[in-house]
Enzyme design. Structure first.
Site, PDB file in Angstrom:
ATOM      1  N   GLY A 218       0.781  -1.230   0.000  1.00 36.77           N
ATOM      2  CA  GLY A 218       0.000   0.000   0.000  1.00 36.77           C
ATOM      3  C   GLY A 218       0.810   1.276   0.000  1.00 36.77           C
ATOM      4  CD  GLU A 244       4.088  -0.685 -10.228  1.00 32.54           C
ATOM      5  OE1 GLU A 244       4.399  -1.888 -10.172  1.00 32.54           O
ATOM      6  OE2 GLU A 244       3.952   0.034  -9.216  1.00 32.54           O
ATOM      7  N   GLY A 388      22.242   0.844  -1.872  1.00 32.19           N
ATOM      8  CA  GLY A 388      23.287   1.804  -2.205  1.00 32.19           C
ATOM      9  C   GLY A 388      23.326   2.954  -1.226  1.00 32.19           C
ATOM     10  NE  ARG A 424      20.198  13.145   6.904  1.00 31.65           N
ATOM     11  CZ  ARG A 424      20.564  13.143   5.642  1.00 31.65           C
ATOM     12  NH1 ARG A 424      19.959  13.949   4.781  1.00 31.65           N
ATOM     13  NH2 ARG A 424      21.529  12.358   5.206  1.00 31.65           N
TER      14      ARG A 424
END
Length: 453
Positions: A218, A244, A388, A424
């Site tokens: 979802g 998509e 990454g 943060r």
């Protein structure tokens, strides 16, 4: 001094000494207008060095709550080392004498701001010409750089360069003052989920927010909910890039969520009269927002950035989803490179885009299958697919989890968790939500409880 050098070279640099003097004179005559001036003017708006030094002194004194008048300003200039015994005192008095009235101070401010824009435009044009004549890149790269420079001017920002901390303090001070005046609970845009807002302090400018989950959890729905809420409550434009799903599918979800109509019925059109009424109301509400959708599956980050630069009053960008972007017309080819490197490059470009546009960017991301091999299947940062530097570039990472997704015997299949994996602006924590599959939407636990009673 730049102004003296320009004069020696015979350049006609746009500026208005009279308007600069009138702004300073108004601030000395009526200190009550200083706050209003500071909302629009910065030290760099003053082309003449002496005027810029006086403005910086007034700015510093005002920021520290000191009294501003000719005597205190002279003393402040002595402390800053910009006082010239033979001329400063007489010049300050002259500023007050030649200023017609402090009532027109914002008109004077508009004049110097216009001159600043002209100077910056001339500088940008010179830089663009240099890039072309020097052959410092391909045509599309130079065009991208040129668009970035012009967009920065439209947003009243600069591209690169060292900025004096005094100007940054001014910006922070103004943000704090505005927040105090408005009495806002959070500094950013509301997601529509109060508990989540409290944890991340809303969707803030320049931030990259990653929402990650396994397929079917979802994540598209929660991102659309946020986009709709921001568009409705802020009145700002929201750009949605779907690599998509088709735009019709996205709008169908928006209508189901807004009208509280079963999404399956909405697709088939088998609706009751009451449901048709709710769909009509939802369509009117969604149509009145500034949500803009692009469902081109071959968009690159540069393409998205260029479109967003041209959007008026942009407030939020939503991208669905990250892993598709490496095959979506990216500037670089990654066919022979590691997918981790490709996605890392994409995430870095998205963070740069968020900072350049000065708006929050929500990007959806897939989780790898790693969590499915654990007993506790709640997402972790390391589960980000081809992670990454995603976790490094993102300001906030939210993982979605529903026990009902993995356990069909779950007692509460609608209970969901928004797990803040990185934040943060605060602590990592878990926010409880409720998943309403029939409406393809997430709501806060408190709101569902209120609806029931």
């Amino acid at each position: 001094m730049q102004s003296e050098l320009d004069e020696l070279l015979g350049r006609r640099i746009p500026h208005s000494a009279e308007a600069e003097q009138a702004v300073l004179g108004s601030m000395l005559i009526d200190p009550g207008c200083i706050a209003e001036v500071l909302h629009k003017a910065t030290p760099s708006d003053f082309y003449l060095t002496v005027n810029r030094e006086i403005f910086e002194t007034v700015l510093s004194m005002f920021s520290y709550g000191k009294i501003v008048d000719p005597v205190t300003v002279l003393d402040g200039m002595r402390e800053r080392g910009t006082f010239r015994e033979e001329s400063s005192q007489s010049y300050l008095l002259e500023l007050m004498q030649i200023t017609p009235t402090a009532a027109n101070v914002m008109k004077y401010t508009d004049i110097i701001r216009n001159m600043t824009l002209l100077r910056n435009l001339a500088e940008a044009a010179s830089d663009i010409t240099s890039m072309v004549t020097d052959g410092s890149g391909a045509a599309d790269q130079i065009l991208e750089a040129a668009e970035r420079k012009i967009y920065a001017l439209r947003r009243d920002r600069t591209v690169g360069g060292l900025v004096p901390v005094s100007e940054v303090i001014q910006s922070v001070y103004l943000q704090l003052s505005e927040a105090a005046e408005k009495g806002v609970k959070i500094p950013g845009l509301s997601t529509g989920l109060p508990d989540l807002d409290d944890a991340i302090l809303g969707l803030n400018r320049g931030e990259l927010i990653i929402i990650a989950s396994r397929p079917g959890m979802g994540k598209t729905s929660i991102a659309l909910n946020m986009a709709k809420h921001v568009a409705k409550t802020s009145g700002k434009a929201v750009a949605v890039f779907s690599l998509e799903m088709a735009r019709e599918q996205l709008v169908t979800r928006l209508l189901a969520s807004e009208g509280r109509v079963d999404s399956q019925k909405l697709v088939t059109g088998k609706l009751s009269r009451e449901e048709w009424r709710r769909v009509a109301q939802a369509a009117a509400a969604v149509s009145n927002t500034k949500i803009k959708i692009d469902d081109n599956p071959s968009l690159s980050v540069a393409d998205m950035n260029a479109q967003c630069r041209r959007a008026d009053d942009l407030g939020l960008v939503v991208i669905d989803y990250l892993q598709l972007m490496q095959t979506a017309g990216s500037e670089h080819s990654y066919s022979n490179e590691n997918r981790t490197i490709a996605v890392s490059d994409m995430s870095r470009m998205l963070k740069i885009m968020a900072k350049e546009l000065n708006v929050p960017v929500i990007c959806l991301s897939q989780l790898s299958r790693a969590n499915e091999g654990r007993q506790n299947k709640r997402p972790m940062l390391s589960d980000l697919r081809e992670s990454g530097s995603i976790e490094q570039d993102a300001d906030i990472v939210i993982g979605l989890y529903r026990d009902g997704y993995y356990n069909r015997e779950s007692e509460n299949p609608s209970i969901a968790e928004a797990i803040i994996l990185k934040n943060r602006r605060g602590d990592s924590k878990t926010i409880e939500l409720l998943w309403l599959p029939e409406y393809t939407t997430y709501v806060s636990a408190e709101k569902r409880h209120e609806d029931e009673y």
